[in-house]
Design a protein around this motif. Structure first.
Motif, PDB file in Angstrom:
ATOM      1  N   LEU A 104       0.814  -1.105  -0.062  1.00 51.45           N
ATOM      2  CA  LEU A 104      -0.138   0.273  -0.348  1.00 51.45           C
ATOM      3  C   LEU A 104       0.926   1.389   0.148  1.00 51.45           C
ATOM      4  CD1 LEU A 104      -2.509  -0.984   2.465  1.00 51.45           C
ATOM      5  CD2 LEU A 104      -2.265  -1.382   0.237  1.00 51.45           C
ATOM      6  N   GLU A 105       2.206   0.735   0.768  1.00 57.16           N
ATOM      7  CA  GLU A 105       3.096   2.425   0.705  1.00 57.16           C
ATOM      8  C   GLU A 105       3.491   2.341  -0.655  1.00 57.16           C
ATOM      9  OE1 GLU A 105       4.112   4.961   3.007  1.00 57.16           O
ATOM     10  OE2 GLU A 105       5.874   5.547   1.570  1.00 57.16           O
ATOM     11  N   SER A 106       3.430   1.490  -1.147  1.00 57.68           N
ATOM     12  CA  SER A 106       4.482   1.735  -2.594  1.00 57.68           C
ATOM     13  C   SER A 106       3.062   2.778  -3.631  1.00 57.68           C
ATOM     14  CB  SER A 106       4.646   0.382  -3.375  1.00 57.68           C
ATOM     15  OG  SER A 106       5.961  -0.592  -2.459  1.00 57.68           O
ATOM     16  N   VAL A 107       2.377   2.013  -3.792  1.00 58.24           N
ATOM     17  CA  VAL A 107       0.875   2.649  -4.296  1.00 58.24           C
ATOM     18  C   VAL A 107       0.782   4.184  -3.903  1.00 58.24           C
ATOM     19  CG1 VAL A 107      -1.616   2.841  -4.590  1.00 58.24           C
ATOM     20  CG2 VAL A 107      -0.067   0.255  -4.378  1.00 58.24           C
ATOM     21  N   LEU A 108       0.448   4.078  -2.497  1.00 62.63           N
ATOM     22  CA  LEU A 108       0.974   5.732  -2.329  1.00 62.63           C
ATOM     23  C   LEU A 108       2.050   6.782  -2.771  1.00 62.63           C
ATOM     24  CD1 LEU A 108      -0.270   6.511   1.463  1.00 62.63           C
ATOM     25  CD2 LEU A 108      -1.489   6.966  -1.398  1.00 62.63           C
ATOM     26  N   ALA A 109       3.213   6.302  -2.172  1.00 57.79           N
ATOM     27  CA  ALA A 109       4.769   6.527  -2.887  1.00 57.79           C
ATOM     28  C   ALA A 109       5.098   6.569  -4.211  1.00 57.79           C
ATOM     29  CB  ALA A 109       5.933   6.196  -1.757  1.00 57.79           C
ATOM     30  N   ILE A 136      -1.942  -2.948  -8.843  1.00 57.33           N
ATOM     31  CA  ILE A 136      -2.203  -1.664  -8.794  1.00 57.33           C
ATOM     32  C   ILE A 136      -2.019  -0.587  -9.497  1.00 57.33           C
ATOM     33  CG2 ILE A 136      -3.655  -0.920  -6.447  1.00 57.33           C
ATOM     34  CD1 ILE A 136      -2.878  -3.636  -5.375  1.00 57.33           C
ATOM     35  N   PHE A 137      -2.511   0.674  -9.509  1.00 53.91           N
ATOM     36  CA  PHE A 137      -2.071   2.179  -9.720  1.00 53.91           C
ATOM     37  C   PHE A 137      -3.136   2.811  -9.485  1.00 53.91           C
ATOM     38  CE2 PHE A 137      -3.411   2.866 -14.538  1.00 53.91           C
ATOM     39  CZ  PHE A 137      -4.036   1.279 -14.169  1.00 53.91           C
ATOM     40  N   ASP A 138      -2.365   4.463  -9.060  1.00 55.54           N
ATOM     41  CA  ASP A 138      -3.016   5.389  -9.198  1.00 55.54           C
ATOM     42  C   ASP A 138      -3.685   5.867 -10.653  1.00 55.54           C
ATOM     43  OD1 ASP A 138      -3.460   8.293  -8.640  1.00 55.54           O
ATOM     44  OD2 ASP A 138      -1.757   8.334  -7.219  1.00 55.54           O
ATOM     45  N   ASN A 139      -4.132   5.991 -10.741  1.00 57.47           N
ATOM     46  CA  ASN A 139      -5.270   6.176 -11.691  1.00 57.47           C
ATOM     47  C   ASN A 139      -5.279   8.134 -12.114  1.00 57.47           C
ATOM     48  OD1 ASN A 139      -6.587   5.857 -14.403  1.00 57.47           O
ATOM     49  ND2 ASN A 139      -8.514   6.415 -13.994  1.00 57.47           N
ATOM     50  N   VAL A 140      -4.936   8.855 -10.873  1.00 53.39           N
ATOM     51  CA  VAL A 140      -5.125  10.368 -11.438  1.00 53.39           C
ATOM     52  C   VAL A 140      -3.223  10.742 -11.005  1.00 53.39           C
ATOM     53  CG1 VAL A 140      -7.193  10.858 -10.669  1.00 53.39           C
ATOM     54  CG2 VAL A 140      -5.491  10.953  -8.427  1.00 53.39           C
ATOM     55  N   ARG A 141      -2.538   9.734 -11.312  1.00 57.77           N
ATOM     56  CA  ARG A 141      -0.827  10.202 -11.408  1.00 57.77           C
ATOM     57  C   ARG A 141      -0.045   9.284 -13.114  1.00 57.77           C
ATOM     58  NH1 ARG A 141       3.431   8.208  -6.421  1.00 57.77           N
ATOM     59  NH2 ARG A 141       5.692   8.970  -8.121  1.00 57.77           N
ATOM     60  N   LEU A 142      -0.434   7.785 -12.902  1.00 59.78           N
ATOM     61  CA  LEU A 142       0.317   6.786 -13.736  1.00 59.78           C
ATOM     62  C   LEU A 142      -0.003   7.036 -14.527  1.00 59.78           C
ATOM     63  CD1 LEU A 142       2.514   3.905 -11.792  1.00 59.78           C
ATOM     64  CD2 LEU A 142       2.894   6.438 -11.352  1.00 59.78           C
ATOM     65  N   LEU A 143       0.466   7.172 -16.029  1.00 52.18           N
ATOM     66  CA  LEU A 143      -0.639   6.631 -17.095  1.00 52.18           C
ATOM     67  C   LEU A 143       0.505   5.013 -17.427  1.00 52.18           C
ATOM     68  CD1 LEU A 143       0.733   9.559 -19.512  1.00 52.18           C
ATOM     69  CD2 LEU A 143      -1.063  10.214 -17.355  1.00 52.18           C
ATOM     70  N   HIS A 144      -0.557   4.316 -18.162  1.00 53.56           N
ATOM     71  CA  HIS A 144      -0.426   3.307 -18.406  1.00 53.56           C
ATOM     72  C   HIS A 144      -0.662   3.596 -20.122  1.00 53.56           C
ATOM     73  CE1 HIS A 144      -4.896   3.257 -17.384  1.00 53.56           C
ATOM     74  NE2 HIS A 144      -4.867   2.213 -18.234  1.00 53.56           N
ATOM     75  N   ALA A 145      -0.125   2.085 -19.848  1.00 57.79           N
ATOM     76  CA  ALA A 145       0.180   1.640 -22.228  1.00 57.79           C
ATOM     77  C   ALA A 145      -0.136   0.409 -22.339  1.00 57.79           C
ATOM     78  CB  ALA A 145       1.249   2.530 -22.115  1.00 57.79           C
ATOM     79  N   ARG A 146      -0.036   0.318 -23.294  1.00 60.86           N
ATOM     80  CA  ARG A 146       0.470  -1.314 -23.832  1.00 60.86           C
ATOM     81  C   ARG A 146       1.310  -1.066 -25.363  1.00 60.86           C
ATOM     82  NH1 ARG A 146      -5.561  -2.698 -24.587  1.00 60.86           N
ATOM     83  NH2 ARG A 146      -5.797  -2.391 -26.476  1.00 60.86           N
ATOM     84  N   THR A 147       1.574  -1.934 -25.549  1.00 58.55           N
ATOM     85  CA  THR A 147       1.698  -2.690 -27.105  1.00 58.55           C
ATOM     86  C   THR A 147       0.919  -3.104 -28.138  1.00 58.55           C
ATOM     87  OG1 THR A 147       2.855  -4.236 -26.815  1.00 58.55           O
ATOM     88  CG2 THR A 147       4.732  -2.610 -26.356  1.00 58.55           C
TER      89      THR A 147
END
Ligand code: OGA
Ligand code: ZN
Ligand code: ZN
Length: 558
Positions: free
Chosen positions: A136-141, A330-341
């Motif tokens: 959970l800390e990783s997801v936050l930080a 699990i990722f922060d959707n108002v911070r990380l951008l995700h992509a796929r090939t």
């Protein structure tokens, strides 16, 4: 009531101070909630009498200040501890706060995380609160974490959400399938490449977390990528502050519609808080509708948008990896951008996704930490009891008790200006003699009880290696010093000479070389020397309570 205890309140903003009165008329003691309106406070607040006291205030020990307020004669008591933690300062707004904005995060580029993706095994995550807290800390930080070996069952992603929070149901359902569909309502449901983006920017509130659970990934292509959108935004601010300002102030009309759904949200791509700090990023080229702005503003917007997009596409920013069946991101959707090939549409690729919210995740982490802190308090209570109980017993033929011996060692360490961890190591170095399956008596009758290892292992749940490893080495250090310092042996106590034999005698040259390779070798020797000096029946060291706050500061939080 000495001068050093006095708590300075004269320069504090009075309305702020009064608003934080902890008394039971101002706050319900059952829940801490405020019982008055801001308009209930007298407008012309002033300090009446101010009294210092040595203890009192919100149930805590220690100094406090008592205030009689004018004009309404209300009485407030503030602990020095509360004031120290909350006193307004120049840098107060720089703190992490709720940890949703950039100051609560660790921004990253791909190189920062290459080979160090935050991950955990599903079973360990479920079974061990410390692992759960790390995830959970990783997801936050960092904005994400990867759970491995999550059972490959349909619907399992919902259990992953429920392990820390609540499913955020959307027009795509409680969960959604990411796989090729014959009549796709979204490009996600094709084999097309998807460039770095956040999901659902057309929603307000936007789901702040996303989970993607991989059930199969046998297609050629379909690799994943993550970009830290806060890092990208921070780079834009550095490289082109004007463009950053445009994106922070221009509402973008994000839109989505299909046969059953119309969703619209006008929000900026970079959301900043009142201090100008990045708080949310929304970035999705697929769902931007027509902007309606004066022509010159449109030019400025498109220039800024393009500059930001170029930054998000920099290879140095994108962390690439491939999801395997059983992985759940699990990722922060108002911070990380995700992509796929892109991937071969004939191949089997199936992810199940769900949305959730990061406030609940942060809350679950806070509760885990609170429980951990309470357990840490109990652990220290247990140590205190050992010093008073079993520790009051004799110490292997020395003239001091076990407790006196360890306390004296800690006093020596403190006097030598050793760092806290080493003082703690000195204080706890013989803990392995306590409660062990093999007692100290047996050491005196010829069995090495490996007390240095037992003690270190017992403490490892609560202290890092800088505390446990010198403890682990303190017996080896004696054997080491006997080998390398001829006069050292002569200084050992009678009991220590006897136990030296049981412990293996002086080290041979091979053992000496191996000892010196240990990164904690010098610390082990330091603890050893304090250990040897801590057997003076004439000395009375301060009690365990003197060291407790220092130990509390060293406890591992997870
Ligand atoms: C999506 C998406 C990623 C993937 O569905 O929005 O980004 O790996 N999918 O398919
Ligand atoms: Zn997506
Ligand atoms: Zn000792």
């Amino acid at each position: 009531m000495t001068e050093s205890l006095s708590v300075d309140v004269v320069d504090l903003p009075l309305m702020w101070l009064r608003d934080n009165c902890p008394c039971s008329r101002c706050r319900d003691p059952r829940n801490g909630q405020k019982l008055f309106q801001i308009t209930d406070l007298p407008a012309g607040l002033a300090l009446g009498a101010v009294r210092q006291s040595a203890d009192g205030g919100d149930g805590a020990d220690g100094a406090a200040v008592e205030i009689d307020w004018a004009p309404d004669s209300h009485r407030s008591t503030y602990s020095a501890r509360w004031l120290a933690a909350n006193r307004p300062g120049a840098d107060t707004c720089e703190g992490p706060g709720d940890r949703r904005g950039e100051t609560g995060k660790t921004l990253w580029t791909a190189a920062d995380l290459e080979g160090r993706i935050p991950e955990a095994d599903w079973a360990a995550y479920l079974g061990d609160p410390a692992v759960r807290a790390q995830v959970l800390e990783s997801v936050l930080a960092l904005g994400f974490a990867l759970l491995r070996d999550v059972p490959c069952r349909e619907g399992q992603v919902l259990e992953a959400v429920e392990s820390f929070g609540y499913v955020r149901e959307t027009n795509y359902g409680r969960l959604f399938d990411v796989r090729v569909e014959p009549d796709p309502t979204n490009l996600a449901f094709t084999g097309a490449r998807i460039t770095p983006h956040t999901d659902n920017p057309y929603r307000d509130p936007v789901p702040t977390l996303q989970l993607l659970h991989c059930l199969s990934n046998a297609a050629v292509g379909g690799d994943s990528g993550l970009v830290d959108g806060f890092k990208a935004a921070a780079l834009l601010r550095e490289e082109d502050p004007g463009a950053f300002a445009v994106l922070a102030r221009t509402p973008v009309p994000f839109r989505f519609s299909d046969s059953r759904t119309v969703l619209e949200a006008d929000r900026p791509m970079i959301d900043v808080d009142g201090h100008g700090r990045i708080r949310e990023v929304r970035f999705n080229n697929r769902s931007i509708a027509t902007l309606r702005l004066p022509a010159d503003q449109l030019d400025a917007f498109y220039l800024a948008y393009r500059t930001f997009a170029e930054i998000t596409l920099r290879p140095a920013l994108q962390l690439n990896f491939r999801l395997s069946p059983g992985d759940c991101l699990i990722f922060d959707n108002v911070r990380l951008l995700h992509a796929r090939t892109a991937f071969e549409e004939s191949g089997a690729r199936h992810l199940q996704g769900a949305y959730a919210d990061i406030d609940a995740l942060a809350g679950t982490l806070a509760v885990l930490r609170r429980e951990r802190a309470a357990a840490g308090g109990e652990f220290l209570d247990g140590l205190a009891a050992l010093f008073e109980g079993e520790g009051a017993g004799v110490y292997l033929g020395e003239e001091v008790t076990m407790a006196q011996h360890m306390l004296q060692a800690a006093v020596r360490a403190e006097a030598a200006g050793a760092p806290d961890a080493l003082v703690a190591a000195a204080l706890l170095h013989d803990l392995g003699h306590f409660h062990g399956p093999v007692s100290g008596e047996e050491l005196m009758t010829g069995t090495d009880n490996r007390h240095s290892h037992t003690g270190a292992d017992r403490l490892a749940e609560w202290f890092g290696p800088e505390v446990t490893e010198p403890i682990r080495l303190h017996v080896a250090a004696k054997r080491y010093l006997c080998a390398v310092e001829p006069e050292y042996f002569g200084r050992l106590s009678e009991a220590s000479v006897y136990t030296l034999k049981v412990q293996g005698g002086p080290m041979n040259p091979t053992e000496v070389a191996a000892y010196e390779k240990n990164p904690y070798a010098a610390d082990g020797v330091a603890v050893r020397r304090w250990d040897d000096e801590a057997k003076d029946p004439e000395v009375t060291a301060p009690g365990f309570a003197h060291f407790r706050p220092m130990l509390a500061g060293l406890l591992r939080t997870a």
